[in-house]
Design a protein around this motif. Structure first.
Motif, PDB file in Angstrom:
ATOM      1  N   ALA A 109     -10.287   7.982 -13.137  1.00  0.00           N
ATOM      2  CA  ALA A 109     -10.169   6.611 -13.646  1.00  0.00           C
ATOM      3  C   ALA A 109     -11.489   5.867 -13.515  1.00  0.00           C
ATOM      4  CB  ALA A 109      -9.067   5.875 -12.886  1.00  0.00           C
ATOM      5  N   VAL A 110     -12.179   6.038 -12.383  1.00  0.00           N
ATOM      6  CA  VAL A 110     -13.476   5.390 -12.192  1.00  0.00           C
ATOM      7  C   VAL A 110     -14.492   5.938 -13.191  1.00  0.00           C
ATOM      8  CG1 VAL A 110     -15.395   5.072 -10.595  1.00  0.00           C
ATOM      9  CG2 VAL A 110     -13.039   4.871  -9.759  1.00  0.00           C
ATOM     10  N   TYR A 139       0.839  -1.193   0.000  1.00  0.00           N
ATOM     11  CA  TYR A 139       0.000   0.000   0.000  1.00  0.00           C
ATOM     12  C   TYR A 139       0.878   1.249   0.000  1.00  0.00           C
ATOM     13  CZ  TYR A 139      -3.812  -3.193   1.002  1.00  0.00           C
ATOM     14  OH  TYR A 139      -4.725  -4.209   0.923  1.00  0.00           O
ATOM     15  N   THR A 140       0.903   1.922  -1.145  1.00  0.00           N
ATOM     16  CA  THR A 140       1.762   3.102  -1.297  1.00  0.00           C
ATOM     17  C   THR A 140       0.975   4.406  -1.371  1.00  0.00           C
ATOM     18  OG1 THR A 140       1.725   2.778  -3.704  1.00  0.00           O
ATOM     19  CG2 THR A 140       3.537   1.747  -2.476  1.00  0.00           C
ATOM     20  N   GLY A 141      -0.332   4.331  -1.377  1.00  0.00           N
ATOM     21  CA  GLY A 141      -1.144   5.542  -1.462  1.00  0.00           C
ATOM     22  C   GLY A 141      -2.397   5.416  -0.620  1.00  0.00           C
ATOM     23  N   SER A 142      -3.274   6.409  -0.744  1.00  0.00           N
ATOM     24  CA  SER A 142      -4.535   6.373   0.000  1.00  0.00           C
ATOM     25  C   SER A 142      -5.607   7.070  -0.814  1.00  0.00           C
ATOM     26  CB  SER A 142      -4.385   7.063   1.365  1.00  0.00           C
ATOM     27  OG  SER A 142      -4.059   8.439   1.205  1.00  0.00           O
ATOM     28  N   ALA A 143      -6.856   6.826  -0.457  1.00  0.00           N
ATOM     29  CA  ALA A 143      -7.987   7.447  -1.148  1.00  0.00           C
ATOM     30  C   ALA A 143      -9.092   7.712  -0.132  1.00  0.00           C
ATOM     31  CB  ALA A 143      -8.498   6.550  -2.264  1.00  0.00           C
ATOM     32  N   THR A 144      -9.872   8.730  -0.418  1.00  0.00           N
ATOM     33  CA  THR A 144     -11.050   9.031   0.396  1.00  0.00           C
ATOM     34  C   THR A 144     -12.278   8.589  -0.385  1.00  0.00           C
ATOM     35  OG1 THR A 144      -9.956  10.941   1.397  1.00  0.00           O
ATOM     36  CG2 THR A 144     -12.355  10.831   1.578  1.00  0.00           C
ATOM     37  N   ILE A 145     -13.118   7.782   0.256  1.00  0.00           N
ATOM     38  CA  ILE A 145     -14.301   7.251  -0.421  1.00  0.00           C
ATOM     39  C   ILE A 145     -15.535   7.470   0.440  1.00  0.00           C
ATOM     40  CG2 ILE A 145     -12.971   5.494  -1.646  1.00  0.00           C
ATOM     41  CD1 ILE A 145     -14.092   3.434   0.383  1.00  0.00           C
ATOM     42  N   ARG A 146     -16.691   7.352  -0.187  1.00  0.00           N
ATOM     43  CA  ARG A 146     -17.963   7.358   0.528  1.00  0.00           C
ATOM     44  C   ARG A 146     -18.678   6.042   0.243  1.00  0.00           C
ATOM     45  NH1 ARG A 146     -19.873  13.654  -0.631  1.00  0.00           N
ATOM     46  NH2 ARG A 146     -18.374  14.592   0.841  1.00  0.00           N
ATOM     47  N   VAL A 168     -15.812   7.696  -5.102  1.00  0.00           N
ATOM     48  CA  VAL A 168     -14.452   8.150  -4.826  1.00  0.00           C
ATOM     49  C   VAL A 168     -14.472   9.671  -4.702  1.00  0.00           C
ATOM     50  CG1 VAL A 168     -12.094   8.310  -5.689  1.00  0.00           C
ATOM     51  CG2 VAL A 168     -13.402   6.201  -6.024  1.00  0.00           C
ATOM     52  N   VAL A 169     -13.988  10.174  -3.584  1.00  0.00           N
ATOM     53  CA  VAL A 169     -13.910  11.618  -3.350  1.00  0.00           C
ATOM     54  C   VAL A 169     -12.548  12.147  -3.771  1.00  0.00           C
ATOM     55  CG1 VAL A 169     -14.044  13.435  -1.588  1.00  0.00           C
ATOM     56  CG2 VAL A 169     -15.552  11.420  -1.441  1.00  0.00           C
ATOM     57  N   ALA A 170     -11.493  11.435  -3.417  1.00  0.00           N
ATOM     58  CA  ALA A 170     -10.121  11.845  -3.738  1.00  0.00           C
ATOM     59  C   ALA A 170      -9.239  10.599  -3.698  1.00  0.00           C
ATOM     60  CB  ALA A 170      -9.631  12.895  -2.731  1.00  0.00           C
ATOM     61  N   PRO A 171      -8.115  10.630  -4.435  1.00  0.00           N
ATOM     62  CA  PRO A 171      -7.558  11.728  -5.238  1.00  0.00           C
ATOM     63  C   PRO A 171      -8.275  11.873  -6.582  1.00  0.00           C
ATOM     64  CG  PRO A 171      -6.162   9.795  -5.421  1.00  0.00           C
ATOM     65  CD  PRO A 171      -7.222   9.450  -4.416  1.00  0.00           C
TER      66      PRO A 171
END
Length: 325
Positions: free
Chosen positions: A310-311, A235-242, A301-304
């Motif tokens: 891409a989605v 895991y090299t990154g992160s994302a904010t989701i709802r 997907v909120v961010a990035p």
């Protein structure tokens, strides 16, 4: 409690050979003073325990002495049959040996413990592979077992994910680990200790070279460290989701446990329809896009921005593909 601990000290000396009082204390989680006192009690009871002074010394039983204690508790009788679950033993090429050992041990048990062990064996079954996947065949696994037990080097042709994909290696096998139906070989090379997927071993041959596994090598500790390092590198990154309430319920069936734990730790309510917003770890934009699309309309997907685009691009292609005339 003292009698039980004295028996434990006796069995430790019988199975391990020479041990220091410090080593006995650490094994039984007591003070060194208590270990010395227990050793003295064993000597007073006529057990032939003697001390070897000097560096590398310690306590040991007189050569040839073996306790004749055969008592086994119901809990120990149950545990006996967890050690002989047939699936992994068959894969290792040890099915007949495990079956024979279980029968001999069962015959040696007193009647009550024998019945308890048989009841336990009848109500537990191990099926190691996870859902939605077949167990990975590893045709060279019995040979690798032989190499581990006899401490002989093994020459392998191994298929890996990066180029060149097929490589030749001489390995000093330290141990085997079964995880989710897949066997892994932990082995040393000239560059250090590494992990190899047994099913990716294309060819294998035992060599005449003998090796010594380091006395301080702990297979369980190595594997725990390997898993922690694998997760950190994965895991090299992160994302904010709802997530909708249904999306959160579906999460464990569609993403790895690390993602589920992250949602549970960071989820905050948004709106009044039960949706939550959370931060999740990601491997890459493409991988995260594929995993999150499994949840359909129950995730946003909120961010990035790169992952959100891409989605959206994937959804646009799907919409054109399935557009009604």
């Amino acid at each position: 409690m003292t009698a039980s601990r004295l028996l434990s000290v006796l069995l430790l000396l019988q199975s391990r050979g020479r041990m220091s009082a410090q080593g006995i204390a650490e094994e039984l989680e007591v003070s060194v003073r208590t270990a010395y006192r227990d050793l003295t009690r064993l000597q007073a009871a006529g057990i032939p325990v003697y001390a070897e002074p000097g560096r590398g010394g310690g306590y040991q039983l007189l050569e040839g002495y073996r306790t004749r204690l055969t008592g086994m508790s119901e809990g120990e009788a149950r545990a006996l049959f967890f050690a002989g679950l047939p699936g992994p033993a068959a894969e290792l090429g040890l099915a007949e040996e495990v079956t024979a050992a279980r029968l001999k041990l069962l015959a040696a048990l007193p009647t009550g413990a024998r019945a308890e062990a048989a009841r336990t064996a009848a109500v537990f079954h191990l099926d190691a592979p996870g859902w939605y996947r077949e167990p990975e065949p590893a045709p060279h696994l019995p040979l690798l077992v032989d190499a581990v037990l006899t401490r002989r080097a093994v020459d392998v042709r191994y298929r890996r994910w990066r180029a060149p994909q097929e490589v030749d290696r001489r390995l000093h096998p330290y141990g085997l680990v079964l995880k989710s139906g897949t066997w892994y070989l932990v082995a040393a090379t000239a560059k250090g200790v590494a992990t190899y997927r047994a099913g990716q071993v294309l060819e294998a041959a035992l060599s005449d070279e003998l090796f010594e596994r380091p006395g301080d090598f702990d297979l369980g500790a190595y594997w725990a460290g390997y898993l922690a390092d694998f997760t950190a590198r994965r895991y090299t990154g992160s994302a904010t989701i709802r997530l909708s309430p249904r999306g959160r319920r579906r999460l464990p069936d569609n993403v790895p446990p690390e993602v589920v734990r992250s949602v549970d730790a960071t989820a905050t309510a948004v709106g009044d329809e039960g949706w939550v917003e959370a931060v999740i770890p990601t491997e890459s934009t493409g991988h995260a896009c594929g995993e999150l699309l499994r949840l359909g309309v129950d995730v946003e997907v909120v961010a990035p921005a790169e992952l959100r685009r891409a989605v959206a691009a994937t959804v646009e292609v799907l919409a054109r593909t399935y557009a009604l005339p």
